[in-house]
Design an enzyme around this catalytic site. Structure first.
Site, PDB file in Angstrom:
ATOM      1  N   LYS A 116     -84.779 -34.897  95.998  1.00  0.00           N
ATOM      2  CA  LYS A 116     -85.656 -35.301  94.893  1.00  0.00           C
ATOM      3  C   LYS A 116     -85.593 -36.815  94.687  1.00  0.00           C
ATOM      4  O   LYS A 116     -86.611 -37.459  94.462  1.00  0.00           O
ATOM      5  CB  LYS A 116     -85.279 -34.562  93.610  1.00  0.00           C
ATOM      6  CG  LYS A 116     -85.822 -33.142  93.594  1.00  0.00           C
ATOM      7  CD  LYS A 116     -85.382 -32.366  92.371  1.00  0.00           C
ATOM      8  CE  LYS A 116     -85.942 -30.960  92.408  1.00  0.00           C
ATOM      9  NZ  LYS A 116     -85.202 -30.028  91.538  1.00  0.00           N
ATOM     10  N   LYS A 195     -95.161 -28.499 105.060  1.00  0.00           N
ATOM     11  CA  LYS A 195     -94.851 -27.404 104.131  1.00  0.00           C
ATOM     12  C   LYS A 195     -95.770 -27.508 102.911  1.00  0.00           C
ATOM     13  O   LYS A 195     -95.924 -28.590 102.347  1.00  0.00           O
ATOM     14  CB  LYS A 195     -93.393 -27.526 103.677  1.00  0.00           C
ATOM     15  CG  LYS A 195     -93.016 -26.538 102.585  1.00  0.00           C
ATOM     16  CD  LYS A 195     -91.700 -26.932 101.916  1.00  0.00           C
ATOM     17  CE  LYS A 195     -91.303 -26.010 100.787  1.00  0.00           C
ATOM     18  NZ  LYS A 195     -92.077 -26.101  99.569  1.00  0.00           N
ATOM     19  N   LYS A 198     -96.404 -28.143  95.821  1.00  0.00           N
ATOM     20  CA  LYS A 198     -97.171 -28.719  94.704  1.00  0.00           C
ATOM     21  C   LYS A 198     -97.132 -30.231  94.752  1.00  0.00           C
ATOM     22  O   LYS A 198     -98.121 -30.904  94.513  1.00  0.00           O
ATOM     23  CB  LYS A 198     -96.564 -28.263  93.376  1.00  0.00           C
ATOM     24  CG  LYS A 198     -96.819 -26.829  93.041  1.00  0.00           C
ATOM     25  CD  LYS A 198     -96.080 -26.492  91.748  1.00  0.00           C
ATOM     26  CE  LYS A 198     -95.402 -25.159  91.817  1.00  0.00           C
ATOM     27  NZ  LYS A 198     -93.982 -25.192  91.492  1.00  0.00           N
TER      28      LYS A 198
HETATM   29  P1  ATP Z   1     -92.357 -28.656  94.257  1.00  0.00           P
HETATM   30  O1  ATP Z   1     -93.248 -29.468  95.169  1.00  0.00           O
HETATM   31  O2  ATP Z   1     -92.398 -29.070  92.800  1.00  0.00           O
HETATM   32  O3  ATP Z   1     -90.969 -28.434  94.800  1.00  0.00           O
HETATM   33  P2  ATP Z   1     -93.186 -26.110  95.323  1.00  0.00           P
HETATM   34  O4  ATP Z   1     -94.636 -25.908  95.552  1.00  0.00           O
HETATM   35  O5  ATP Z   1     -92.313 -26.419  96.494  1.00  0.00           O
HETATM   36  O6  ATP Z   1     -93.061 -27.210  94.177  1.00  0.00           O
HETATM   37  P3  ATP Z   1     -91.159 -24.577  93.990  1.00  0.00           P
HETATM   38  O7  ATP Z   1     -91.275 -24.410  92.510  1.00  0.00           O
HETATM   39  O8  ATP Z   1     -90.211 -25.584  94.571  1.00  0.00           O
HETATM   40  O9  ATP Z   1     -92.646 -24.830  94.567  1.00  0.00           O
HETATM   41  O10 ATP Z   1     -90.836 -23.180  94.656  1.00  0.00           O
HETATM   42  C1  ATP Z   1     -91.076 -21.938  94.036  1.00  0.00           C
HETATM   43  C2  ATP Z   1     -90.763 -20.853  95.046  1.00  0.00           C
HETATM   44  O11 ATP Z   1     -91.759 -20.840  96.061  1.00  0.00           O
HETATM   45  C3  ATP Z   1     -89.413 -21.027  95.753  1.00  0.00           C
HETATM   46  O12 ATP Z   1     -88.781 -19.763  95.886  1.00  0.00           O
HETATM   47  C4  ATP Z   1     -89.782 -21.573  97.117  1.00  0.00           C
HETATM   48  O13 ATP Z   1     -88.838 -21.180  98.120  1.00  0.00           O
HETATM   49  C5  ATP Z   1     -91.151 -20.940  97.347  1.00  0.00           C
HETATM   50  N1  ATP Z   1     -92.018 -21.799  98.151  1.00  0.00           N
HETATM   51  C6  ATP Z   1     -92.524 -22.993  97.794  1.00  0.00           C
HETATM   52  N2  ATP Z   1     -93.287 -23.513  98.766  1.00  0.00           N
HETATM   53  C7  ATP Z   1     -93.262 -22.622  99.789  1.00  0.00           C
HETATM   54  C8  ATP Z   1     -93.853 -22.592 101.098  1.00  0.00           C
HETATM   55  N3  ATP Z   1     -94.625 -23.562 101.525  1.00  0.00           N
HETATM   56  N4  ATP Z   1     -93.598 -21.513 101.881  1.00  0.00           N
HETATM   57  C9  ATP Z   1     -92.796 -20.507 101.434  1.00  0.00           C
HETATM   58  N5  ATP Z   1     -92.215 -20.481 100.229  1.00  0.00           N
HETATM   59  C10 ATP Z   1     -92.434 -21.516  99.404  1.00  0.00           C
HETATM   60 MG    MG Z   2     -90.180 -27.024  96.251  1.00  0.00          MG
END
Ligand code: ATP
Ligand code: MG
Length: 331
Positions: A116, A195, A198
């Site tokens: 982060k 990947k 968000k």
């Molecule tokens: P940020 O960018 O804020 O980290 P994010 O989109 O990665 O947001 P998270 O809140 O970190 O989302 O993750 C929520 C859940 O979704 C977690 O269990 C994470 O493992 C899963 N997840 C997030 N992105 C993916 C992805 N691209 N493929 C599979 N699982 C995902």
């Molecule tokens: Mg994430």
């Protein structure tokens, strides 16, 4: 009659943005599946989201959005306990108590914290202490299994380390959660082939309007192979996303069409759009119903909080007694 204790599954959803198909396949769908295997405890992790969101209006919007979207996707509040983390503030008390036995070195090794910082999120005490709050969530609700993706594996190990340290000092207060690492769920790729995340601005959101969804899917990055030329399906973002929705026969048909000439990337994107749109249609309908009844969400979350509080109060009583706070001191 013999009653076997139900296995308790705990899953938190961070309200840091709008849910996307990576969240759905990676976290939401597996969590929803656990509600039939045992007792599901699902919560919206708004205390966690406060580490990065500092606008109250946006935080509330995301909490509401995540609540509606998870219910629309099939989280069933009749089967599982669904609540908002901050509705049971005992978790903040437990976080403090756990902090008092958490070695700095344990937190300093956290990959997620370092990542982060590397992404430019400014450091704060809460961002650093995030794994302690996560440990409090898990231990407060006496979770047996916490299904997590690879990215969360270390946090679960930290939770176990903190619980063991506490139990060594004060006696067997905490149940140790079993790690359940979902290796089967691959990382879902985003519009740019990275990947889907968000914070990377490369997401396909679950419930966009039709036009917006088509536009997003049409913006998937491809190479510039012309329509007439054969294309390689092996490293295609379109194919890898299509695979999440399509039958093996449909995938094989798309791969075959990649290899022959005459199909442009636009055709494949259109096929992907149609299947995504169709797949979420029933959920979209449920979501529209939920949007019409804002009182329902509050009712569900209040009921969930009451159930969560019952468990939390039992755990915190044991913890307070063990460490020597609260209760009568008259002697
Ligand atoms: P940020 O960018 O804020 O980290 P994010 O989109 O990665 O947001 P998270 O809140 O970190 O989302 O993750 C929520 C859940 O979704 C977690 O269990 C994470 O493992 C899963 N997840 C997030 N992105 C993916 C992805 N691209 N493929 C599979 N699982 C995902
Ligand atoms: Mg994430």
């Amino acid at each position: 009659m013999l009653h076997l204790a139900m296995v308790r599954y705990l899953t938190g959803f961070q309200p840091t943005g709008i849910l996307h198909i990576g969240n759905y396949f990676g976290a939401l769908r597996p969590a929803i599946e656990t509600q039939d295997k045992g007792e599901g405890f699902f919560f919206i992790a708004d205390f966690h989201a406060l580490t990065t969101i500092h606008d109250p209006k946006i935080l509330r919007e995301h909490v509401r959005g995540v609540a509606i979207d998870t219910l629309a996707c099939g989280l069933d509040p009749q089967k599982a306990c669904f609540f908002r983390q901050s509705d049971v503030p005992i978790v903040a008390e437990l976080t403090w108590i756990l902090s008092c036995v958490t070695p700095m070195g344990l937190l300093e090794r956290s990959h997620s914290y370092k990542e982060k910082l590397a992404r430019g999120i400014s450091s704060s005490h809460a961002l650093f202490a995030y794994p302690t709050l996560m440990a409090a969530d898990i231990l407060l609700y006496e979770s047996d299994v916490v299904p997590v993706g690879r990215d969360q594996k270390q946090h679960l190990e930290i939770t176990r380390d903190i619980a063991m340290k506490f139990n060594e000092l004060y006696g067997p207060v905490f149940k140790l959660p079993e790690p359940s690492i979902r290796d089967d769920v691959a990382t879902i790729v985003g519009l740019d082939g990275q990947k889907m995340s968000k914070s990377y601005g490369n997401t396909i959101e679950l419930f966009s309007e039709e036009k917006a969804l088509r536009k997003k899917i049409m913006s998937i990055v491809t190479d510039s192979t012309p329509v007439e030329a054969p294309k390689d399906p092996a490293n295609s973002t379109i194919v890898s996303l299509y695979r999440l929705f399509a039958t093996p026969q449909q995938v094989a048909a798309m791969e075959e069409d990649f290899r022959v000439s005459g199909f442009g990337y636009g055709d494949f994107k259109q096929r992907l759009f149609e299947i995504v749109w169709k797949r979420f249609a029933p959920m979209r309908k449920r979501r529209e119903e939920l949007l019409k009844d804002p009182g329902y969400i509050d009712e569900i979350l209040a009921r969930g909080a009451a159930r969560a509080r019952e468990v939390a109060e039992q755990t915190i009583s044991r913890v307070r007694r063990a460490v020597g706070i609260g209760g009568r001191i008259g002697g």
